[in-house]
Design a protein around this motif. Structure first.
Motif, short mmCIF file in Angstrom:
data_model
loop_
_atom_site.label_atom_id
_atom_site.label_comp_id
_atom_site.label_asym_id
_atom_site.label_seq_id
_atom_site.Cartn_x
_atom_site.Cartn_y
_atom_site.Cartn_z
N TRP A 112 1.21 -25.22 -67.01
CA TRP A 112 0.37 -25.03 -68.22
C TRP A 112 -0.63 -23.88 -68.10
CZ3 TRP A 112 -1.85 -30.65 -69.35
CH2 TRP A 112 -0.83 -31.73 -69.62
N PHE A 113 -0.67 -23.13 -69.00
CA PHE A 113 -1.57 -22.10 -69.56
C PHE A 113 -2.55 -22.23 -70.24
CE2 PHE A 113 2.44 -20.99 -67.21
CZ PHE A 113 2.13 -19.92 -66.35
N GLY A 114 -3.85 -22.00 -69.96
CA GLY A 114 -4.89 -21.98 -71.09
C GLY A 114 -5.67 -20.76 -71.03
N GLU A 116 -8.12 -17.97 -72.16
CA GLU A 116 -9.27 -17.78 -73.16
C GLU A 116 -9.43 -16.04 -73.45
OE1 GLU A 116 -12.96 -19.23 -71.30
OE2 GLU A 116 -11.42 -20.24 -69.77
N THR A 172 -6.54 -23.78 -79.09
CA THR A 172 -7.41 -24.89 -78.81
C THR A 172 -9.15 -24.81 -79.16
OG1 THR A 172 -7.99 -24.35 -76.57
CG2 THR A 172 -5.90 -25.58 -77.08
N GLN A 186 -8.90 -19.38 -77.58
CA GLN A 186 -8.31 -19.98 -76.70
C GLN A 186 -6.97 -20.66 -76.86
OE1 GLN A 186 -11.13 -22.53 -76.82
NE2 GLN A 186 -12.55 -20.88 -76.45
N ILE A 187 -5.75 -20.10 -76.32
CA ILE A 187 -4.45 -20.40 -76.39
C ILE A 187 -4.01 -21.51 -75.26
CG2 ILE A 187 -2.02 -19.80 -76.53
CD1 ILE A 187 -3.48 -19.02 -79.15
N MET A 188 -3.42 -22.55 -75.50
CA MET A 188 -2.92 -23.50 -74.58
C MET A 188 -1.44 -23.59 -74.72
SD MET A 188 -3.53 -25.91 -72.30
CE MET A 188 -2.68 -27.23 -71.70
N HIS A 234 -10.13 -15.40 -68.95
CA HIS A 234 -9.85 -16.35 -68.04
C HIS A 234 -8.54 -17.04 -68.37
CE1 HIS A 234 -14.56 -16.67 -68.09
NE2 HIS A 234 -14.33 -15.41 -67.48
N ASN A 236 -6.67 -20.26 -67.23
CA ASN A 236 -6.52 -21.81 -66.72
C ASN A 236 -5.16 -22.14 -66.32
OD1 ASN A 236 -9.71 -22.57 -67.41
ND2 ASN A 236 -8.85 -21.57 -69.24
N SER A 238 -2.31 -25.03 -64.38
CA SER A 238 -2.24 -26.12 -63.62
C SER A 238 -0.71 -26.23 -63.45
CB SER A 238 -2.80 -27.16 -64.22
OG SER A 238 -2.28 -27.60 -65.58
N ARG A 296 -19.23 -20.10 -61.91
CA ARG A 296 -18.77 -18.88 -62.82
C ARG A 296 -19.24 -17.47 -62.22
NH1 ARG A 296 -17.91 -21.29 -67.82
NH2 ARG A 296 -17.95 -23.36 -67.84
N ARG A 301 -12.64 -20.35 -60.45
CA ARG A 301 -13.65 -21.52 -60.69
C ARG A 301 -12.64 -22.95 -60.62
NH1 ARG A 301 -15.99 -24.54 -65.24
NH2 ARG A 301 -14.44 -23.33 -66.58
N GLY A 312 -6.42 -31.70 -61.47
CA GLY A 312 -6.49 -30.89 -62.80
C GLY A 312 -6.23 -29.75 -62.87
N TYR A 313 -7.09 -28.66 -62.88
CA TYR A 313 -6.73 -27.32 -62.95
C TYR A 313 -7.73 -26.22 -62.42
CZ TYR A 313 -9.84 -27.05 -67.30
OH TYR A 313 -10.65 -26.94 -68.09
N GLU A 315 -9.43 -22.31 -62.94
CA GLU A 315 -9.59 -21.06 -64.00
C GLU A 315 -9.83 -19.67 -62.92
OE1 GLU A 315 -13.39 -20.50 -65.25
OE2 GLU A 315 -12.87 -20.02 -67.24
P1 ADP Z 1 -14.69 -22.37 -70.38
O1 ADP Z 1 -15.40 -23.43 -70.10
O2 ADP Z 1 -14.22 -21.37 -69.24
O3 ADP Z 1 -15.06 -21.38 -71.41
P2 ADP Z 1 -12.61 -22.97 -72.57
O4 ADP Z 1 -12.82 -24.38 -73.04
O5 ADP Z 1 -12.77 -21.69 -73.23
O6 ADP Z 1 -13.26 -23.02 -71.06
O7 ADP Z 1 -10.99 -22.95 -72.13
C1 ADP Z 1 -10.26 -23.88 -71.21
C2 ADP Z 1 -8.70 -23.63 -71.48
O8 ADP Z 1 -8.12 -24.25 -70.71
C3 ADP Z 1 -8.42 -24.24 -72.99
O9 ADP Z 1 -7.69 -23.71 -73.83
C4 ADP Z 1 -7.76 -25.70 -72.37
O10 ADP Z 1 -6.84 -26.17 -73.28
C5 ADP Z 1 -7.29 -25.21 -71.11
N1 ADP Z 1 -6.74 -26.28 -70.35
C6 ADP Z 1 -7.44 -27.47 -70.06
N2 ADP Z 1 -6.63 -28.32 -69.24
C7 ADP Z 1 -5.86 -27.34 -68.74
C8 ADP Z 1 -4.77 -27.59 -67.66
N3 ADP Z 1 -4.60 -28.85 -67.10
N4 ADP Z 1 -3.85 -26.59 -67.37
C9 ADP Z 1 -4.23 -25.43 -67.98
N5 ADP Z 1 -5.19 -25.36 -69.06
C10 ADP Z 1 -5.71 -26.31 -69.32
#
Ligand code: ADP
Ligand code: MN
Ligand code: MN
Ligand code: MN
Length: 356
Positions: A112-114, A116, A172, A186-188, A234, A236, A238, A296, A301, A312-313, A315
């Protein structure tokens, strides 16, 4: 029915590829939901830094279709890969093709990719809301701010979020950033291609909606020099193993692997990133690699909640806002999932440039 199909592709602009698009009027189509319903197309590569003038035809292969939130139903946005004139060989400026292969090899790990995506709204040469001469008050109140003295361009940002949702992107959230005029969406994506495709279409919609407001957007990682935050992407990340019991050990091993390939990732994480990764403004220095829980100022992170629950994941805070998510996602999969450690000299940002 008549469908206006907006064919969108990445050009050969260096050092950062840009988006191009043009419209095909398709007079006799049913509801379009799949790329295979659409014809391939071509364009003049000599005008996009993708071909010499005497051999200029490039091929557009539709790879993903989105409902067009700008023109509305039944119109569509058509994301394309650029191919050579033979229609099957990826063009050197097509970084999606390499991700396609790696995504296939790693799909069983369910990555999965999140992402920012930070960006800066611009009015001419100045960030939106800034005085024509001089600077606004120093950073502090702007991040997630509210009020006409603190945030600028919310109407654009809201229109963009609506459009992303209507197009079916995995958006998201949004927030105002630390520098005034700077924002983030943010795109998940549960899949490397899905996430990266959605980021590129999210960028397209941002630029396109900006037109209606007379405002442009830049993903330059340091749009204003000096004591102002830069803009990053950034990432994210997992895998299934990271999200399950015992995941923390997998995440820590991933951090170690990323540290060993730091220079290669940095090389591929967007142009002008050294201006942003200074060790100030919530970044680690570009020269250093570090990882830590809730830190940070680290390169990587681990969110506090991940450390507390034991899975979890992570960043990756290093990518610049102008990074290519196709490249980002490929490198993360290579280094973390496939255990690639080599740093091929042929894998360069310029390797997508037209050398002819
Ligand atoms: P930050 O606190 O760094 O600003 P954000 O809320 O802007 O964090 O972005 C975090 C992103 O990570 C979101 O798009 C979220 O959907 C995504 N995310 C959450 N859980 C996972 C996961 N398990 N694997 C990958 N991405 C995730
Ligand atoms: Mn964020
Ligand atoms: Mn941010
Ligand atoms: Mn973040």
């Amino acid at each position: 029915m008549v469908v206006f199909a907006e064919y969108i592709w990445m050009d050969g602009h260096q050092p950062t590829q840009k988006l191009r698009s043009k419209t095909k009027v398709l007079p006799d189509l049913d509801e379009v939901t799949r790329p295979d319903q659409l014809p391939a197309w071509g364009f003049d590569g000599s005008s996009t830094n993708q071909a010499p003038g005497d051999n200029s035809d490039c091929h557009l292969e539709p790879v993903r279709v989105y409902p067009d939130p700008i023109r509305g139903h039944p119109h569509v946005l058509v994301l394309c890969e650029v191919m050579l004139a033979d229609g099957v060989t990826p063009h050197p400026t097509n970084p999606r093709a390499a991700l396609r292969e790696v995504a296939e090899q790693t799909a069983e790990h369910e990555p999965w990719f999140g992402l920012e995506q930070e960006y800066t709204l611009m009015q001419g040469m100045t960030p939106l809301g800034w005085p024509d001469n001089g600077y606004p008050a120093p950073q502090g109140p702007y991040y997630c701010g509210v009020g006409a003295d603190e945030v600028f361009g919310r109407d654009i940002v809201e229109a963009h979020m609506d459009a992303c949702t209507e197009a079916g992107l995995g958006i998201t959230g949004i927030n105002a950033e630390v520098m005034p005029g700077q924002w983030e969406f943010q795109i998940m994506g549960k899949g490397a291609l899905e996430a990266a495709d959605d980021v590129w279409i999210g960028r397209y919609l941002l630029y396109r909606i900006g037109e209606d407001f007379g405002v442009s957007a830049t993903v330059h990682p340091k749009p204003v020099k000096g004591d102002w935050n830069g803009a990053g992407m950034h990432t994210n990340f997992s895998t299934k193993a990271m999200r399950e019991e015992g995941g923390m050990a997998v995440i820590e091993a991933a951090c170690e692997a990323l540290g060993k390939r730091h220079e290669h990732h940095i090389k591929m994480y967007g142009a002008h990133n050294a201006e942003r990764l200074t060790g100030l403004h919530e970044t680690q220095s570009i020269e250093k690699f570090s990882w830590g829980v809730s830190d940070r100022g680290a390169s990587i992170r681990i969110p506090l909640a991940t450390a507390q629950q034991g899975f979890g994941y992570l960043e990756d805070r290093r990518p610049a806002a102008n990074a290519d998510p196709y490249v980002l996602n490929r490198l993360l999969l290579e280094t973390i999932v496939l255990g690639v450690t080599d740093t091929p000299e042929t894998d360069t940002p310029e390797s997508v440039a037209l050398t002819a």
